[in-house]
Design a protein around this motif. Structure first.
Motif, mmCIF file in Angstrom:
data_model
loop_
_atom_site.group_PDB
_atom_site.id
_atom_site.type_symbol
_atom_site.label_atom_id
_atom_site.label_comp_id
_atom_site.label_asym_id
_atom_site.label_seq_id
_atom_site.Cartn_x
_atom_site.Cartn_y
_atom_site.Cartn_z
ATOM 1 N N LYS A 32 -5.255 -11.711 -8.951
ATOM 2 C CA LYS A 32 -5.418 -10.250 -8.914
ATOM 3 C C LYS A 32 -6.650 -9.851 -9.736
ATOM 4 O O LYS A 32 -6.912 -10.426 -10.775
ATOM 5 C CB LYS A 32 -4.179 -9.570 -9.519
ATOM 6 N N ARG A 80 8.482 -5.003 -5.504
ATOM 7 C CA ARG A 80 7.773 -5.362 -4.268
ATOM 8 C C ARG A 80 8.659 -6.126 -3.283
ATOM 9 O O ARG A 80 8.296 -6.288 -2.125
ATOM 10 C CB ARG A 80 6.538 -6.211 -4.583
ATOM 11 N N LEU A 117 -8.476 -5.888 -4.077
ATOM 12 C CA LEU A 117 -7.414 -6.039 -5.087
ATOM 13 C C LEU A 117 -7.226 -7.494 -5.516
ATOM 14 O O LEU A 117 -6.824 -7.778 -6.642
ATOM 15 C CB LEU A 117 -6.082 -5.503 -4.535
ATOM 16 N N GLY A 144 -2.128 6.160 -6.109
ATOM 17 C CA GLY A 144 -2.923 5.296 -5.236
ATOM 18 C C GLY A 144 -2.186 4.716 -4.045
ATOM 19 O O GLY A 144 -2.712 3.831 -3.371
ATOM 20 N N PHE A 145 -0.968 5.204 -3.782
ATOM 21 C CA PHE A 145 -0.156 4.640 -2.695
ATOM 22 C C PHE A 145 0.143 5.685 -1.615
ATOM 23 O O PHE A 145 0.284 6.872 -1.919
ATOM 24 C CB PHE A 145 1.179 4.129 -3.239
ATOM 25 N N SER A 190 -5.348 2.726 -10.392
ATOM 26 C CA SER A 190 -5.340 3.932 -9.565
ATOM 27 C C SER A 190 -6.658 4.684 -9.731
ATOM 28 O O SER A 190 -7.046 5.051 -10.839
ATOM 29 C CB SER A 190 -4.177 4.850 -9.963
ATOM 30 N N PRO A 247 -5.270 -7.254 0.888
ATOM 31 C CA PRO A 247 -5.688 -7.161 -0.519
ATOM 32 C C PRO A 247 -6.914 -8.026 -0.863
ATOM 33 O O PRO A 247 -7.563 -7.797 -1.866
ATOM 34 C CB PRO A 247 -4.434 -7.624 -1.278
ATOM 35 N N TYR A 282 0.778 -1.239 0.000
ATOM 36 C CA TYR A 282 0.000 0.000 0.000
ATOM 37 C C TYR A 282 0.813 1.295 0.000
ATOM 38 O O TYR A 282 0.248 2.373 -0.123
ATOM 39 C CB TYR A 282 -0.944 0.019 1.211
ATOM 40 N N LYS A 321 -9.030 -0.970 -7.051
ATOM 41 C CA LYS A 321 -8.209 0.249 -6.997
ATOM 42 C C LYS A 321 -7.311 0.196 -5.771
ATOM 43 O O LYS A 321 -7.686 -0.365 -4.739
ATOM 44 C CB LYS A 321 -9.095 1.502 -6.877
ATOM 45 N N HIS A 322 -6.158 0.823 -5.881
ATOM 46 C CA HIS A 322 -5.265 0.941 -4.722
ATOM 47 C C HIS A 322 -5.942 1.815 -3.660
ATOM 48 O O HIS A 322 -6.715 2.719 -4.001
ATOM 49 C CB HIS A 322 -3.940 1.570 -5.139
#
Lengths: 822, 191
Positions: free
Chosen positions: A622, A144, A615, A636-637, A286, A575, A92, A627-628
């Motif tokens: 996935k 990641r 998510l 979106g983070f 996003s 998620p 996130y 959306k994030h």
């Protein structure tokens, strides 16, 4: 506050730093206490031992102005001991983002720095040097695993590797063992299912590094997975009953209602304006919520100008003033300009700048340059009566002053918004006293008379004035319900939205209905949903909690946005949409599942931050339709790396403009290289100057409020706290031969204020390296007008004209003074 | 028996602790219940939110239905979900903010170089303010800046305030100021 007052009870660890909640927000402690009764730890870090400290499990002191060093040390501790929340941080936050090659940091300066030759800003950065690397589709590149040396995560690790315990302790004056205890206790909230919260106030904002103080903590909250969850968040304890609402409605130079941008001169059409300020994301995951910007700006213009705002005239866009690109029009700049004689007319409406502005002597002096002033208040104050203040000669002051008596809050009707974003309706009790009037009536009537003057007598560029929508009246008197409805917004014609016919003249149900074509109005998109066809949401009184039973009380009052009580709450679930905290959950996904996939959408609990699918599906695949969670950010983070700030993407310790040390232990940059410092002859500064050997700071007491204007004229409160005072340690008192209760002078490079000495054990000298540094504190509640003796003056006579480069908030929490016997 | 405020606090504190008959020799129960009735029988009740900090505590205002129509009492609202009836030292004294002899009750004017205030009518004050605003604005209005860009503003008038206004007042105030072309618009949040 990302969360709200009651939610503090859900916390496992409460850090109170940069505020004194027990004394300045006393009722908030109801919830601190409830959390502690359930086993939460309370940590308090403050230069002075306060009533908050007396309740804390852990208390330690730091020297004013060293919070980034303190918290930077915490970041290092969390990373080194692997205490961050791995899953949350990787999923996130922007920790996995790859930062471009141009980024760099050396000896206190980030890449892209230029020193300014003139103006109050010491220097500025070319922020393009801090950009993220993008893939071929224009989406940020991610790692990641967080291992790539150019990830935000690794750059952060490198940046704070310098914040070792020895250096931090030497700078802050906090003993190393205290640092470790605080770090260890707070970092324990990184565990999934645990929540830590921060309660801060002006102790963090009023510094030349104010914004970055808060960002350092925001980074910690993100790394520990504390954003979006119950008992977490970044919580500013706002000090005035409606400072949240007045900020939302943007009585500020740089923003329009709903945090839209004030147009720059280069935004030469509505189209150019919307294009400039509407962020674009190429990432289908996003939400980039600000992509809706044009809906909000056009609806706002419709509220400003009503029927006269049409597509053909760009909805009146050019009727509104523009600011020059790169120029700043802040509080400091107003009084700097006024001091130089460049401001002629001035409204001080419900505010007392003669005592609230830093370097108040300059503020008071500048008022002598005005042709006219309008002062609207409940009581006569140091602002309206500046011409008869200490050291003035009325016969030489030309300023005309109109002083208008306002009604007290209980004598009128309307809403205010608390720190937790709750909009709450108030009702009229008695009628206004004497010939005083509610502010709303005064504003309406003044507006009518100005409009009439332009209609009758013509005048320069009269269109915006005569076309301003100004019908917030019923039977000739101001009607707060009409204004509240305008803020929510109307459909201005029959229109079909989301397959539903919306009739002209009805109220818009929420901001998801707002349009770019002028078919909707909304004075503030964030408040769209507050006053709908269902009624005045802010007047609700239900004491029924939500099913998750965490104190959301969704039908008590109303909060922005769309009654969401905890913002970024989609980060409170994993998620797959399952709460990190199974007990105190905020939202959870309750859609149907079939063969490992979600097949219908449903969230329960708080209003989710966007109702998209999670998510991931239960089987771990996935989803493309999610959306994030940080929907207000372009990508979106949550931003551990903050490339939008004026002073760098990572917070860095710099000394206050006035400080007791000759060297910054972290770099050769002494002061924030982008700090704002004013330099008229009324703006003296003195650092490491033997004439001013002690650190000074300002604070508040329970019995007074702000400049004291709403408490000093009251007998009970004045009896409880009658005098301007200076609080000092027993060691300093001994050093200066000062006894408790004696009158002393506190002097800075700007001015001198007479105070009663209060000698306590609450201040202790700091060990800064090998030196002993003393700190004193002064409340900023006083002014010569009340009490009538005229001897109790404002602490802001002492404070400097220097501030944060992002906000231009003054550095009133750390400056240098001397204390001498009278 | 004459009681001053401090004595009364002592007594009422004692009764709250459960001692019905005080050492002074009379039963305060009846006094308390009669006092409680006064505010409901002769008062209008309205709810409000505290005007000091931003916790947003609820309070109940009792306004006299008779006589001067002024505030008799203000106390914490037990049905408010945040404060549940509690108030701090400032919230507990809101009555003294409203019913205060130091309040401004008439518009006043200070002429250039004068050493005193004079009481004026609202009509006179508002007309004269409108006149000053128009004059200063019209004399200083900038349609374009030094680069020739359209700006339609004045920097000769500034406004500060206010977090003490209601939301609706804030909104109409900013719309009026912006329609006049002001760019110097600031308030408490900046300091």
């Amino acid at each position: 506050m990302t969360n709200h007052w009651i939610d503090i009870k859900n916390s496992d660890c409460i850090l109170i730093m940069g505020s004194n909640a027990a004394e300045n927000h006393p009722i908030s402690f109801k919830y601190v206490t409830q959390a502690m009764e359930k086993g939460a730890k309370l940590i308090n870090v403050d230069p002075r031992f306060t009533r908050t400290s007396s309740k804390a499990d852990i208390y330690t002191a730091l020297r004013s102005g060293t919070d980034i060093a303190f918290l930077g040390g915490m970041i290092k501790y969390i990373l080194e001991n692997n205490l961050y929340n791995h899953e949350y941080t990787a999923a996130y936050t922007n920790a996995p983002f790859i930062v471009g090659e141009a980024y760099g940091f050396k000896d206190g300066l980030f890449a892209g720095y230029t020193k300014n030759e003139e103006g109050p800003s010491a220097g500025s950065y070319d922020k393009s040097k801090w950009a993220f690397e993008m893939d071929a589709n224009g989406v940020p590149k991610l790692d990641r695993t967080l291992k790539n040396k150019k990830t935000v995560f690794q750059l952060m690790k490198e940046h704070y590797s310098r914040y070792d315990l020895d250096t931090v302790s030497k700078v802050t004056g906090t003993p190393k063992e205290d640092l470790i205890e605080v770090y260890k206790t707070y970092a324990a909230t990184g565990k999934t299912g645990k929540a830590g919260t921060i309660m801060y106030a002006m102790g963090w904002t009023q510094h030349t590094v104010g914004t970055q103080n808060i960002r350092t903590m925001a980074m910690i909250q993100l790394m520990l997975g504390n954003m979006g969850v119950a008992g977490g968040g970044v919580n500013a304890l706002r000090g005035e009953s409606n400072v949240q609402g007045s900020t939302d409605h943007c009585l500020l130079w740089h923003i329009w209602p709903g945090y839209l941008k004030t147009p720059r001169a280069s935004n030469n059409s509505l189209e150019a304006y919307n294009k400039k300020w509407t962020p674009k994301s190429q990432d289908p995951l996003s939400a980039n919520w600000w992509q809706n910007y044009p809906k909000y700006s056009v609806s706002l213009l419709k509220s400003f100008f009503g029927k006269t705002a049409t597509k053909d005239n760009q909805f009146g866009y050019n009727w509104l003033p523009k600011v020059d690109d790169g120029s700043v029009y802040s509080w400091f700049d107003i009084f700097d300009s006024m001091y130089k004689g460049d401001v002629k007319g001035f409204f001080a409406w419900g505010q007392n700048p003669a005592c609230s502005g830093s370097n108040a002597s300059k503020v008071r002096k500048s008022m002598e340059e005005l042709d006219w002033m309008v002062n609207v208040n409940i009581f006569d104050n140091e602002t309206g009566s500046f011409w008869k203040g200490p050291g003035t000669d009325a016969s030489k002051i030309k300023t005309e002053v109109f002083m208008l008596p306002a009604a007290v809050s209980v004598e009128k009707e309307g809403s205010i918004t608390n720190s937790g974003r709750w909009m709450q309706w108030r009702y009229q009790g008695p009628k206004p006293l004497g010939n005083s009037r509610p502010d709303g009536d005064i504003i309406m009537e003044l507006g009518q008379r100005i409009k009439e003057a332009y209609k009758k007598g013509g005048g320069v560029f009269k269109d915006p004035i005569v076309n301003l929508k100004w019908d917030y009246e019923t039977n000739g008197a101001y009607d707060p319900h009409k204004a509240a409805k305008e803020i929510n917004g109307y459909f201005t014609k029959d229109v079909t939205v989301k397959g539903k016919l919306c009739k002209k003249g009805t109220l818009v149900p929420s901001f998801a209905w707002l349009q770019t074509d002028g078919s909707t109005s909304s004075g503030n998109w964030l408040y769209c949903n507050s006053y709908t066809e269902k009624g005045n949401m802010s007047a609700r009184r239900s004491q029924q909690d939500a099913p998750n039973n965490i104190g959301l009380y969704p039908e008590f009052a109303w909060c922005w946005p769309v009654n969401r009580r905890i913002i970024y709450n989609r980060a409170s679930v994993d998620p797959k949409g399952r709460p990190w905290d199974k007990k105190d959950w905020v939202i959870k996904f309750a859609g149907e599942e079939k063969d490992g996939k979600y097949v219908s959408k449903k969230w329960i609990g708080d209003v989710p931050d966007g109702g998209w699918y999670p998510l991931e599906n239960p089987d771990g695949s996935k989803r493309k339709d999610s959306k994030h969670p940080f929907i207000m950010r372009k990508h979106g983070f949550g931003q551990i790396f903050g490339p939008g700030r004026a002073d760098g993407p990572f917070p860095e310790h710099y000394e206050p403009l006035e400080c007791p040390v000759e060297k910054n232990s972290f770099s050769s940059q002494m002061v924030n290289p982008t700090a704002v410092v004013y330099n008229t002859k009324a703006d003296a500064h003195a650092t490491c100057d033997p004439r001013f050997p002690f650190v000074g700071t300002t604070y508040r007491v329970s019995e007074h409020w702000q400049t004291g204007l709403m408490t000093r004229p009251q007998p009970w409160l004045m009896e409880l706290q009658p005098n301007m005072f200076v609080e000092m340690s027993e060691e300093l008192a001994k050093l200066r031969g000062i006894k408790n209760g004696e009158r002393v002078n506190v002097t800075s490079a700007r001015s001198s204020v007479e105070c009663t000495a209060i000698v306590t054990k609450r201040f202790k000298p700091f060990k800064i390296g090998y030196a002993t540094v003393h700190q004193v504190g002064v409340p900023w509640h006083y002014g010569w007008r009340w009490p009538a003796t005229g001897t109790e003056e404002s602490a802001n006579l002492l404070t400097p004209s220097a501030g944060d480069p992002n906000t231009r908030i003054p550095e009133t929490k750390a400056f240098m003074v001397n204390v001498t016997k009278l | 028996m004459k009681l001053d405020r401090r004595d009364f606090i002592k007594i009422s504190g004692a009764t709250a602790a459960g001692i019905a008959v005080s050492g002074l020799g009379f039963d305060l129960k009846q006094v308390k219940s009669h006092a409680g009735m006064l505010k409901t029988r002769y008062a209008k009740e309205s709810t409000t939110i505290c005007c000091y900090c931003a916790v947003g505590c609820g309070a109940i205002v009792h306004t006299s239905k008779r006589g001067d129509g002024r505030v008799m009492n203000i106390e914490g609202d037990p049905d408010h979900v945040i404060n549940q009836g509690s108030l701090c030292s400032k919230g507990s004294s809101i009555k003294q903010l409203v019913e205060n002899e130091n309040r401004l009750t008439e518009p006043m004017y200070r002429a250039p170089y004068s050493d005193k205030w004079q009481t004026v009518s609202w009509d006179w004050a508002l007309n004269n303010i409108a006149d000053r605003v128009k004059k200063t604005r019209d004399e200083s209005f900038e349609k374009t800046n030094a680069k020739g860009q359209t700006v339609n503003r004045t920097t000769k008038i500034a406004s500060v305030g206010s977090a003490a206004l209601d939301n609706e007042e804030c909104w109409i105030y900013q719309s009026l100021m912006r329609s006049l072309g002001l760019v110097y618009i600031e308030h408490q949040a900046r300091i």
